[in-house]
Enzyme design. Structure first.
Site, PDB file in Angstrom:
ATOM      1  N   GLU A  40     -13.997 -13.092 -12.554  1.00  0.00           N
ATOM      2  CA  GLU A  40     -12.732 -13.813 -12.466  1.00  0.00           C
ATOM      3  C   GLU A  40     -11.570 -12.816 -12.635  1.00  0.00           C
ATOM      4  O   GLU A  40     -11.439 -12.184 -13.676  1.00  0.00           O
ATOM      5  CB  GLU A  40     -12.728 -14.884 -13.567  1.00  0.00           C
ATOM      6  CG  GLU A  40     -11.432 -15.629 -13.718  1.00  0.00           C
ATOM      7  CD  GLU A  40     -10.923 -16.170 -12.399  1.00  0.00           C
ATOM      8  OE1 GLU A  40     -11.609 -16.996 -11.779  1.00  0.00           O
ATOM      9  OE2 GLU A  40      -9.836 -15.741 -11.967  1.00  0.00           O
ATOM     10  N   GLY A  41     -10.724 -12.758 -11.610  1.00  0.00           N
ATOM     11  CA  GLY A  41      -9.623 -11.800 -11.647  1.00  0.00           C
ATOM     12  C   GLY A  41      -8.635 -12.046 -12.783  1.00  0.00           C
ATOM     13  O   GLY A  41      -8.051 -11.108 -13.324  1.00  0.00           O
TER      14      GLY A  41
ATOM     15  N   ASP B 127      -3.196  -8.849  -7.305  1.00  0.00           N
ATOM     16  CA  ASP B 127      -2.875  -9.164  -5.908  1.00  0.00           C
ATOM     17  C   ASP B 127      -3.662 -10.397  -5.448  1.00  0.00           C
ATOM     18  O   ASP B 127      -4.538 -10.306  -4.582  1.00  0.00           O
ATOM     19  CB  ASP B 127      -3.236  -7.923  -5.056  1.00  0.00           C
ATOM     20  CG  ASP B 127      -2.890  -8.092  -3.593  1.00  0.00           C
ATOM     21  OD1 ASP B 127      -2.026  -8.937  -3.277  1.00  0.00           O
ATOM     22  OD2 ASP B 127      -3.488  -7.375  -2.771  1.00  0.00           O
TER      23      ASP B 127
ATOM     24  N   HIS C  68       0.817  -1.211   0.000  1.00  0.00           N
ATOM     25  CA  HIS C  68       0.000   0.000   0.000  1.00  0.00           C
ATOM     26  C   HIS C  68       0.854   1.267   0.000  1.00  0.00           C
ATOM     27  O   HIS C  68       0.448   2.285  -0.572  1.00  0.00           O
ATOM     28  CB  HIS C  68      -0.981  -0.040   1.175  1.00  0.00           C
ATOM     29  CG  HIS C  68      -1.995  -1.130   1.035  1.00  0.00           C
ATOM     30  ND1 HIS C  68      -2.617  -1.743   2.088  1.00  0.00           N
ATOM     31  CD2 HIS C  68      -2.490  -1.743  -0.081  1.00  0.00           C
ATOM     32  CE1 HIS C  68      -3.459  -2.673   1.640  1.00  0.00           C
ATOM     33  NE2 HIS C  68      -3.387  -2.697   0.323  1.00  0.00           N
TER      34      HIS C  68
HETATM   35  C1  SAM Z   1      -4.720 -10.474  -1.167  1.00  0.00           C
HETATM   36  S1  SAM Z   1      -6.442 -10.256  -1.272  1.00  0.00           S
HETATM   37  C2  SAM Z   1      -6.621  -8.687  -2.013  1.00  0.00           C
HETATM   38  C3  SAM Z   1      -6.245  -7.517  -1.163  1.00  0.00           C
HETATM   39  C4  SAM Z   1      -6.429  -6.174  -1.799  1.00  0.00           C
HETATM   40  N1  SAM Z   1      -5.866  -6.110  -3.149  1.00  0.00           N
HETATM   41  C5  SAM Z   1      -5.809  -5.086  -0.952  1.00  0.00           C
HETATM   42  O1  SAM Z   1      -4.624  -4.757  -1.150  1.00  0.00           O
HETATM   43  O2  SAM Z   1      -6.504  -4.554  -0.100  1.00  0.00           O
HETATM   44  C6  SAM Z   1      -6.901 -11.328  -2.581  1.00  0.00           C
HETATM   45  C7  SAM Z   1      -8.386 -11.293  -2.918  1.00  0.00           C
HETATM   46  O3  SAM Z   1      -8.592 -12.051  -4.115  1.00  0.00           O
HETATM   47  C8  SAM Z   1      -9.855 -12.694  -4.051  1.00  0.00           C
HETATM   48  N2  SAM Z   1      -9.821 -13.774  -5.044  1.00  0.00           N
HETATM   49  C9  SAM Z   1      -9.375 -15.054  -4.912  1.00  0.00           C
HETATM   50  N3  SAM Z   1      -9.396 -15.684  -6.085  1.00  0.00           N
HETATM   51  C10 SAM Z   1      -9.860 -14.795  -7.013  1.00  0.00           C
HETATM   52  C11 SAM Z   1     -10.073 -14.853  -8.403  1.00  0.00           C
HETATM   53  N4  SAM Z   1      -9.808 -15.957  -9.106  1.00  0.00           N
HETATM   54  N5  SAM Z   1     -10.524 -13.734  -9.027  1.00  0.00           N
HETATM   55  C12 SAM Z   1     -10.762 -12.614  -8.331  1.00  0.00           C
HETATM   56  N6  SAM Z   1     -10.593 -12.490  -7.000  1.00  0.00           N
HETATM   57  C13 SAM Z   1     -10.130 -13.566  -6.344  1.00  0.00           C
HETATM   58  C14 SAM Z   1      -9.966 -13.108  -2.611  1.00  0.00           C
HETATM   59  O4  SAM Z   1     -11.322 -13.306  -2.255  1.00  0.00           O
HETATM   60  C15 SAM Z   1      -9.306 -11.913  -1.889  1.00  0.00           C
HETATM   61  O5  SAM Z   1     -10.264 -10.970  -1.505  1.00  0.00           O
END
Ligand code: SAM
Length: 282
Positions: free
Chosen positions: A142-143, A163, A18
């Site tokens: 989907e990320g 992330d 961050h």
């Molecule tokens: C490390 S956290 C993100 C933290 C956020 N970027 C931050 O810095 O505040 C990872 C997130 O990815 C989500 N996630 C897991 N697999 C995913 C996918 N295939 N596509 C999108 N989101 C996903 C999880 O639910 C989780 O909320």
């Protein structure tokens, strides 16, 4: 999908990610031209450090709490510190911003914030936390599709944060794939990938693959709080950043020694170097 970021919010890895994200957003906002911020794995956006999940691990006590009590933070952390301060106006540290909240606050009227979160409950929390800001769009998809689905952007300037939770063995490879896709679709995009420093053998392969990703230039930023060969737990974390805005490298060279000293739990350290150097003109 078991990972919930609320257990880890505000830990040393979030502080690194961050703090760097704040600098990226601030440097991108130096030009008036609008840009789009994209977050493929966004989380819920805002965390209560006194909640049950954060309380179970207490990770934030070795992260943001160490910075919160200091009154001698480097100027390069001013945006980050101010943002956390705005969320905690009475001076007690309780709320911690996720990357979506940081982006929402450090972008301007002309910018867009495009967030994606796949976990159904966290996605709804994210929507609720971002409600009312018309510059923000939340996708519950989907990320790993974000780079292909959303790039290039009309603004011609973009910052993409990747992330993932690193619950699955293939996620480092998928990060490289997403970076290659992003670079093929929008060569000038700034792309930041966060990764854990746990298994240094796996990371060796990751670095080799990143070097072939097609990014014009790629900066590696790492900070560890235990020796990197320590067999237990999360020793540190890193970010690789494609097309970092100037003068991010100089800023981080100043900031990382200070951060590593504050966050070390046994022997800490840092490194900053180029995985891909820009080719000289001509
Ligand atoms: C490390 S956290 C993100 C933290 C956020 N970027 C931050 O810095 O505040 C990872 C997130 O990815 C989500 N996630 C897991 N697999 C995913 C996918 N295939 N596509 C999108 N989101 C996903 C999880 O639910 C989780 O909320």
């Amino acid at each position: 999908m078991n990972y919930r970021h609320a257990f880890h919010a505000g830990n040393h890895a979030d502080v690194l990610k961050h703090a760097v994200l704040c600098r990226l957003l601030s440097l991108m906002a130096r030009k008036d031209k609008p840009f789009a911020y994209l977050d493929s794995h966004a989380g819920v956006g805002l965390y209560d450090l006194t909640g049950v999940q954060a309380g179970k691990t207490g990770e934030w006590l070795q992260g943001i709490a160490r910075l919160w009590v200091r009154n001698d933070l480097p100027a390069l952390l001013a945006d980050y510190r101010a943002l956390v301060g705005e969320l905690n106006p009475d001076g007690a540290l309780r709320y911690y911003p996720g990357s979506p909240e940081i982006a929402r606050r450090l972008t301007r009227a002309q910018d867009r914030v495009l967030l994606n979160e796949k976990h159904p409950e966290d996605g709804q929390l994210l929507k609720a936390n971002m409600a009312g800001d018309r510059r923000v769009t939340v996708h519950l998809g989907e990320g790993w599709h974000v780079a292909k689905a959303l790039l290039p952007v009309a603004e011609k300037r973009a910052l993409l944060l990747i992330d993932p939770p690193f619950e699955q063995a293939d996620e480092l490879a998928r990060c490289v794939e997403s970076l290659s896709t992003a670079m093929a679709r929008m060569r000038q995009a700034v792309v930041a990938i966060w990764y854990p420093i746990k298994d240094t053998r796996q990371l060796k392969r990751f670095y080799q693959d990143l070097a072939k990703s097609g990014a014009p230039k790629l900066l590696r930023v790492e900070l560890w709080v235990h020796p990197t060969d320590n067999p237990a737990g999360l020793n540190g974390s890193g970010l690789v950043i494609a097309n970092p805005p100037w003068p991010l490298e100089d800023e981080l060279r100043e900031l990382l020694p200070w951060l590593a000293a504050q966050l070390a739990q046994s022997t800490g350290g840092w490194r900053l170097d180029w995985l891909i150097e820009e080719k000289a003109a001509g």
